[in-house]
Design an enzyme around this catalytic site. Structure first.
Site, PDB file in Angstrom:
ATOM      1  N   CYS A 117      35.833 -12.686  30.291  1.00 15.37           N
ATOM      2  CA  CYS A 117      36.358 -13.749  31.159  1.00 15.37           C
ATOM      3  C   CYS A 117      37.816 -13.511  31.535  1.00 15.37           C
ATOM      4  CB  CYS A 117      36.189 -15.103  30.479  1.00 15.37           C
ATOM      5  SG  CYS A 117      34.466 -15.422  30.085  1.00 15.37           S
ATOM      6  N   HIS A 258      40.496 -20.057  33.423  1.00 11.14           N
ATOM      7  CA  HIS A 258      39.102 -19.607  33.452  1.00 11.14           C
ATOM      8  C   HIS A 258      38.186 -20.818  33.318  1.00 11.14           C
ATOM      9  CE1 HIS A 258      35.303 -18.043  32.420  1.00 11.14           C
ATOM     10  NE2 HIS A 258      35.406 -18.307  31.131  1.00 11.14           N
ATOM     11  N   ASN A 288      30.094 -21.480  34.820  1.00 10.16           N
ATOM     12  CA  ASN A 288      31.100 -20.519  34.369  1.00 10.16           C
ATOM     13  C   ASN A 288      30.710 -19.133  34.884  1.00 10.16           C
ATOM     14  OD1 ASN A 288      32.393 -18.539  32.820  1.00 10.16           O
ATOM     15  ND2 ASN A 288      32.167 -19.627  30.871  1.00 10.16           N
TER      16      ASN A 288
END
Ligand code: COA
Length: 360
Positions: A117, A258, A288
């Site tokens: 990420c 993020h 996500n």
């Protein structure tokens, strides 16, 4: 173009994204695993997650995002393509050469960055280093993920969260003081936390085998521990970046972390003392998207008029590795690159969260 130390600065010139139109709703997911819409919405902020088609691997998402970013990058000759991803088309080769080929970019350097990420921030650091060293005159940096291919469909810890998508920036040589210049990117890792989020099988440690658990080729996540570390480490690295750059927390116009979980984003803002309204939350419709989440959030905010030239944007990420980091960016003026995807999305969703911000 060259600063006092004889070093080129790297500057963000343009941005674009591609989100596949497919969506899986929470109710649809609840037909497969023991979950429900209310739990997912309140615990994660996700209402639907984006799903790429079977014939749309990560490289295709990346190429579409790359093409959108290139629309706004007149005058820059791309000689380098960097793809940040943990869901490559294949374990080997890297995805970036496939993307360069799809885009008709021949004779370019092309490689992947795997920092989960945090991959887009790692990619920014690599791209600006290549430009500063004079090794590149133009980088196409893409965060791209097809997480639907890496999530075990029966895992209630990951299946509600992850989505598919890509976004890209063009980075060109420029002046250190101009809007869009990439300064220091603070990157940290701690491999002792490797099992917080990992895919066990398929590597040299645990090659695929006939007797492996069906979950082994897919992502496993210790959600509760990740949550704790994510909040603490993103706040810590942001404080480090603000201190190092001499920027006060009240000078931050937008916190783009993020997009792991809406609650995490608000908690990071709270810990930092950033007004929670300045913490961008942009995951409700897509989930996500790992290495793609920061550039997608930036690109969508830009195309919706939520980011204005000169805005001070604090970027931060935490993810598998564990790896985390942060940087500050003064948002540059950009040629309008309203892509067909961006236009379609705006017409589909209707509501624009940035409508109150007048465009310059
Ligand atoms: N649907 C319904 N209930 C669920 C569920 C699901 N999909 N998953 C877990 N639950 C239940 C648990 O069984 C537990 O029930 P109990 O209290 O009766 O035992 C309860 O919800 C809480 O479980 P927990 O795992 O503590 O949930 P959580 O609030 O931590 O939320 C995550 C889980 C994954 C959403 C959250 O931990 C998270 O977002 N973690 C961070 C992820 C991240 O940052 N990733 C970064 C790398 S990508």
């Amino acid at each position: 173009m060259v600063d006092a130390a004889g070093i080129n600065a790297a500057v963000v010139q343009s941005i674009g994204h591609h989100i596949p139109p497919g969506r899986q709703t929470n109710d649809e997911l609840a037909l497969v695993i023991d979950t429900n819409d209310e739990w997912i919405r309140t615990r994660t902020g996700v209402r639907t997650r984006s799903r790429a088609a079977a014939d749309e691997p990560t490289s295709v998402l990346a190429a579409r995002a790359g093409a959108a970013a290139l629309l706004g990058a007149a005058g820059t000759e791309i000689d380098t393509v960097v793809v940040a991803t943990t869901t490559p088309d294949m374990k080997c080769p890297a995805t970036a050469p496939l993307v360069a080929d799809d885009l008709g970019l021949t004779g370019v350097t092309a490689f992947d960055v795997n920092s989960a990420c945090t991959g887009f921030l790692a990619g920014m650091s690599v791209a600006s280093g290549l430009i500063a060293a004079g090794s590149s005159r133009g980088v196409l940096l893409i965060g791209a993920e097809k997480y639907s291919s890496s999530v075990y469909e029966l895992d209630r810890g990951t299946a509600p969260i992850f989505g598919d998508g890509a976004a890209a920036v063009v980075i060109r040589p420029g002046e250190a003081g101009e809007d869009g210049a990439i300064g220091r990117v603070h990157l940290v890792s701690d491999g002792a936390l490797r099992y917080l989020a990992h895919v066990k099988a398929g590597g040299s440690h645990h090659p695929f085998s006939a007797d492996m658990d069906p979950h082994d080729p897919y992502l496993r996540m210790d959600g509760r521990a990740l949550y704790r570390h994510a909040v603490a480490k993103m706040a810590e690295t942001c404080q480090d970046t603000l201190r190092a750059r001499g920027v006060g927390v009240d000078e931050v116009d937008m916190l783009v972390a993020h997009q792991a979980n809406a609650r995490i984003l608000k908690e990071v803002a709270g810990k930092l003392g950033v007004d929670p309204d300045k913490a961008l939350v942009d995951l409700a419709d897509i989930g996500n998207t790992a290495a793609a989440s920061i550039p997608i959030a930036l690109s969508r905010a830009h195309h919706r008029g939520g980011l204005r030239p000169g805005d001070t944007v604090l970027l931060t990420a935490f993810g598998a590795g564990a790896a985390w980091g942060s940087t500050l960016l003064r948002w540059p003026a950009m040629a309008s690159t309203a892509t067909s995807t961006a236009a379609r999305e705006l017409s589909q969703t209707g509501a624009n969260p940035f409508e109150h911000r007048s465009t310059p």
